[in-house]
Structure formats: C-alpha cells, structure tokens
Design a protein around this motif. Sequence first.
Motif, PDB file in Angstrom:
ATOM      1  N   ILE A  27       0.836  -1.199   0.000  1.00 45.15           N
ATOM      2  CA  ILE A  27       0.000   0.000   0.000  1.00 45.15           C
ATOM      3  C   ILE A  27       0.873   1.252   0.000  1.00 45.15           C
ATOM      4  O   ILE A  27       0.602   2.209  -0.735  1.00 45.15           O
ATOM      5  N   ALA A  28       1.927   1.252   0.800  1.00 44.09           N
ATOM      6  CA  ALA A  28       2.842   2.404   0.834  1.00 44.09           C
ATOM      7  C   ALA A  28       3.477   2.620  -0.540  1.00 44.09           C
ATOM      8  O   ALA A  28       3.574   3.757  -1.017  1.00 44.09           O
ATOM      9  N   ALA A  29       3.894   1.536  -1.189  1.00 44.64           N
ATOM     10  CA  ALA A  29       4.507   1.647  -2.522  1.00 44.64           C
ATOM     11  C   ALA A  29       3.495   2.166  -3.542  1.00 44.64           C
ATOM     12  O   ALA A  29       3.832   3.017  -4.380  1.00 44.64           O
ATOM     13  N   LEU A  30       2.270   1.666  -3.474  1.00 37.42           N
ATOM     14  CA  LEU A  30       1.244   2.089  -4.430  1.00 37.42           C
ATOM     15  C   LEU A  30       0.864   3.558  -4.247  1.00 37.42           C
ATOM     16  O   LEU A  30       0.450   4.210  -5.203  1.00 37.42           O
ATOM     17  N   ASN A  31       1.023   4.070  -3.042  1.00 32.84           N
ATOM     18  CA  ASN A  31       0.788   5.502  -2.813  1.00 32.84           C
ATOM     19  C   ASN A  31       1.834   6.353  -3.519  1.00 32.84           C
ATOM     20  O   ASN A  31       1.569   7.495  -3.873  1.00 32.84           O
ATOM     21  N   GLU A  32       3.021   5.794  -3.706  1.00 35.31           N
ATOM     22  CA  GLU A  32       4.126   6.504  -4.346  1.00 35.31           C
ATOM     23  C   GLU A  32       4.176   6.287  -5.855  1.00 35.31           C
ATOM     24  O   GLU A  32       4.615   7.153  -6.590  1.00 35.31           O
ATOM     25  N   GLU A  33       3.783   5.108  -6.274  1.00 33.70           N
ATOM     26  CA  GLU A  33       3.944   4.714  -7.667  1.00 33.70           C
ATOM     27  C   GLU A  33       2.583   4.418  -8.285  1.00 33.70           C
ATOM     28  O   GLU A  33       1.905   3.492  -7.866  1.00 33.70           O
ATOM     29  N   LYS A  34       2.213   5.198  -9.257  1.00 36.63           N
ATOM     30  CA  LYS A  34       0.895   5.056  -9.878  1.00 36.63           C
ATOM     31  C   LYS A  34       0.976   4.122 -11.079  1.00 36.63           C
ATOM     32  O   LYS A  34       2.015   3.548 -11.377  1.00 36.63           O
ATOM     33  N   GLU A  35      -0.127   4.003 -11.778  1.00 36.06           N
ATOM     34  CA  GLU A  35      -0.213   3.174 -12.988  1.00 36.06           C
ATOM     35  C   GLU A  35       0.054   1.699 -12.701  1.00 36.06           C
ATOM     36  O   GLU A  35       0.769   1.023 -13.430  1.00 36.06           O
ATOM     37  N   ARG A  36      -0.513   1.216 -11.610  1.00 31.76           N
ATOM     38  CA  ARG A  36      -0.378  -0.196 -11.241  1.00 31.76           C
ATOM     39  C   ARG A  36      -1.769  -0.811 -11.101  1.00 31.76           C
ATOM     40  O   ARG A  36      -2.737  -0.130 -10.815  1.00 31.76           O
ATOM     41  N   ASP A  37      -1.849  -2.109 -11.269  1.00 31.36           N
ATOM     42  CA  ASP A  37      -3.084  -2.832 -10.964  1.00 31.36           C
ATOM     43  C   ASP A  37      -3.061  -3.069  -9.454  1.00 31.36           C
ATOM     44  O   ASP A  37      -2.498  -4.046  -8.962  1.00 31.36           O
ATOM     45  N   GLU A  38      -3.648  -2.148  -8.729  1.00 32.49           N
ATOM     46  CA  GLU A  38      -3.535  -2.138  -7.274  1.00 32.49           C
ATOM     47  C   GLU A  38      -4.226  -3.324  -6.616  1.00 32.49           C
ATOM     48  O   GLU A  38      -3.720  -3.873  -5.638  1.00 32.49           O
ATOM     49  N   ASN A  39      -5.392  -3.732  -7.133  1.00 30.98           N
ATOM     50  CA  ASN A  39      -6.054  -4.899  -6.542  1.00 30.98           C
ATOM     51  C   ASN A  39      -5.211  -6.156  -6.703  1.00 30.98           C
ATOM     52  O   ASN A  39      -5.085  -6.947  -5.773  1.00 30.98           O
ATOM     53  N   LEU A  40      -4.624  -6.341  -7.870  1.00 32.04           N
ATOM     54  CA  LEU A  40      -3.748  -7.495  -8.089  1.00 32.04           C
ATOM     55  C   LEU A  40      -2.588  -7.469  -7.104  1.00 32.04           C
ATOM     56  O   LEU A  40      -2.289  -8.472  -6.454  1.00 32.04           O
ATOM     57  N   ALA A  41      -1.947  -6.333  -6.974  1.00 35.11           N
ATOM     58  CA  ALA A  41      -0.787  -6.204  -6.088  1.00 35.11           C
ATOM     59  C   ALA A  41      -1.157  -6.493  -4.639  1.00 35.11           C
ATOM     60  O   ALA A  41      -0.460  -7.251  -3.942  1.00 35.11           O
ATOM     61  N   ILE A  42      -2.257  -5.925  -4.187  1.00 30.47           N
ATOM     62  CA  ILE A  42      -2.625  -6.089  -2.778  1.00 30.47           C
ATOM     63  C   ILE A  42      -3.152  -7.489  -2.501  1.00 30.47           C
ATOM     64  O   ILE A  42      -2.791  -8.102  -1.497  1.00 30.47           O
ATOM     65  N   GLN A  43      -3.968  -8.030  -3.392  1.00 33.86           N
ATOM     66  CA  GLN A  43      -4.457  -9.393  -3.172  1.00 33.86           C
ATOM     67  C   GLN A  43      -3.301 -10.389  -3.162  1.00 33.86           C
ATOM     68  O   GLN A  43      -3.238 -11.267  -2.291  1.00 33.86           O
ATOM     69  N   CYS A  44      -2.376 -10.250  -4.090  1.00 30.61           N
ATOM     70  CA  CYS A  44      -1.225 -11.170  -4.111  1.00 30.61           C
ATOM     71  C   CYS A  44      -0.343 -10.983  -2.879  1.00 30.61           C
ATOM     72  O   CYS A  44       0.241 -11.953  -2.395  1.00 30.61           O
ATOM     73  N   SER A  45      -0.254  -9.764  -2.363  1.00 30.09           N
ATOM     74  CA  SER A  45       0.552  -9.561  -1.155  1.00 30.09           C
ATOM     75  C   SER A  45      -0.052 -10.298   0.035  1.00 30.09           C
ATOM     76  O   SER A  45       0.675 -10.834   0.876  1.00 30.09           O
ATOM     77  N   LEU A  46      -1.353 -10.369   0.097  1.00 26.64           N
ATOM     78  CA  LEU A  46      -2.015 -11.077   1.195  1.00 26.64           C
ATOM     79  C   LEU A  46      -2.045 -12.591   0.995  1.00 26.64           C
ATOM     80  O   LEU A  46      -2.031 -13.354   1.959  1.00 26.64           O
ATOM     81  N   LEU A  47      -2.068 -13.017  -0.245  1.00 30.41           N
ATOM     82  CA  LEU A  47      -2.235 -14.444  -0.567  1.00 30.41           C
ATOM     83  C   LEU A  47      -0.950 -15.138  -0.974  1.00 30.41           C
ATOM     84  O   LEU A  47      -0.958 -16.335  -1.259  1.00 30.41           O
ATOM     85  N   HIS A  48       0.183 -14.420  -0.980  1.00 29.41           N
ATOM     86  CA  HIS A  48       1.395 -14.938  -1.623  1.00 29.41           C
ATOM     87  C   HIS A  48       1.907 -16.256  -1.055  1.00 29.41           C
ATOM     88  O   HIS A  48       2.593 -16.989  -1.751  1.00 29.41           O
ATOM     89  N   ASP A  49       1.593 -16.596   0.169  1.00 32.28           N
ATOM     90  CA  ASP A  49       2.082 -17.843   0.760  1.00 32.28           C
ATOM     91  C   ASP A  49       1.029 -18.945   0.830  1.00 32.28           C
ATOM     92  O   ASP A  49       1.296 -20.009   1.384  1.00 32.28           O
ATOM     93  N   THR A  50      -0.154 -18.714   0.286  1.00 32.87           N
ATOM     94  CA  THR A  50      -1.216 -19.710   0.464  1.00 32.87           C
ATOM     95  C   THR A  50      -0.937 -21.023  -0.266  1.00 32.87           C
ATOM     96  O   THR A  50      -1.193 -22.092   0.293  1.00 32.87           O
TER      97      THR A  50
END
Length: 184
Positions: free
Chosen positions: A45-68
């Motif tokens: 979330i901190a990175a996405l506040n700094e860097e635009k033009e990203r698929d934010e839902n993909l980034a955040i969902q994968c950050s939460l699910l990355h070890d599942t």
Amino acid sequence: MSINWSQEEYIKAYRFAAQKHQGQKFPGTKISYIMHLSFVSMEMIAALNEEKERDENLAIQCSLLHDTIEDTDTTFEELEAEFGLPVANGVLALSKDSSLEKSLQMKDSLQKIKERSQEIWMVKLADRITNLQAPPDYWKQDKIIRYREEAICIYETLKDASSFLASRLALKIEGYKSFINSDI
C-alpha cells in the motif's frame, strides 16, 4: 490506467488468507502468521501511494495471498475460482517449487516472478523487506549470511519494478549486516 484498490477485495483476500493460515505462527515467535501478511500488504500500500499506474487490486491481493499455495493446502484452482486467473498466476509465481532441490528454489521462483507483471515483482520485494527483521535465535551465522545474500539476489533481479520498494529493501539489506558476526 491507475486502478484504485478496493477495500472489499482487500478484506476478501485478508479473510481468505487468515482462514488458510489459521494456527500458523511467524517462525521463531508465538505471533500469528497473518501479521506477516499484514506487513507485506502494508509495504505494498505504501509503494502504491508513491507509484501510480499499477493494478492495485492485483498487487494487494497477491501480497495477502502470496504464501497460500506454498504454506497451506490451497490449490491454484481454488485461488483462480475465488480471485481470478491473474491473482492465481501471481501467487503461483511467488510460490517456491518444493519438488526442486532447496538450493535451486529461489532462482526458479525469481524466474517465474520475472515472467509476471511488475506488481508480482513488487510483492516479492515487499515480502523480503518484511522478512529482514531480526533472525530467529536458532539461526546459525551461515544461514543469516545466506539469507542476506538471497535478499541481495532478489533486489538485483526485481529492483526495476519499484524504486520505492527497491530503496526500502536496500536499506533493510544494509541493516541486516548487524546480525552477522564480523569475526567469522
């Protein structure tokens, strides 16, 4: 193409991850593993506040699910049905292949990550940032040194995805030197 992230999608992924990791503890502690996933998503979330033009839902969902897939009984198909193909592919890329020799797993994982969008690269950067805390007491010096060297490899391979996260990881790598005995 700035896609703002959805609180509903965050909560859905957080709940899914919390259920899947239920009972797991952060290594070397009595702290629930969901704390690690919270930290990774906070970095994202901190990175996405700094860097635009990203698929934010993909980034955040994968950050939460990355070890599942790697650490629970969650399947690729289950993630795809629940969160869609891009998230499932991202989590799969972030999962080490346990059928490989341990010494080959990170190289293979980084190769799979590089084949995905930079949001997935960012998750790996955020993951390692949060993992570069004080190592567990039971780690020997050679493991601490290898872990730092692995972090340097992650940094070198994925730094172009996010200057914000690359900078944070570089600082963490530098600070991790304090856990290495200089008399080795």
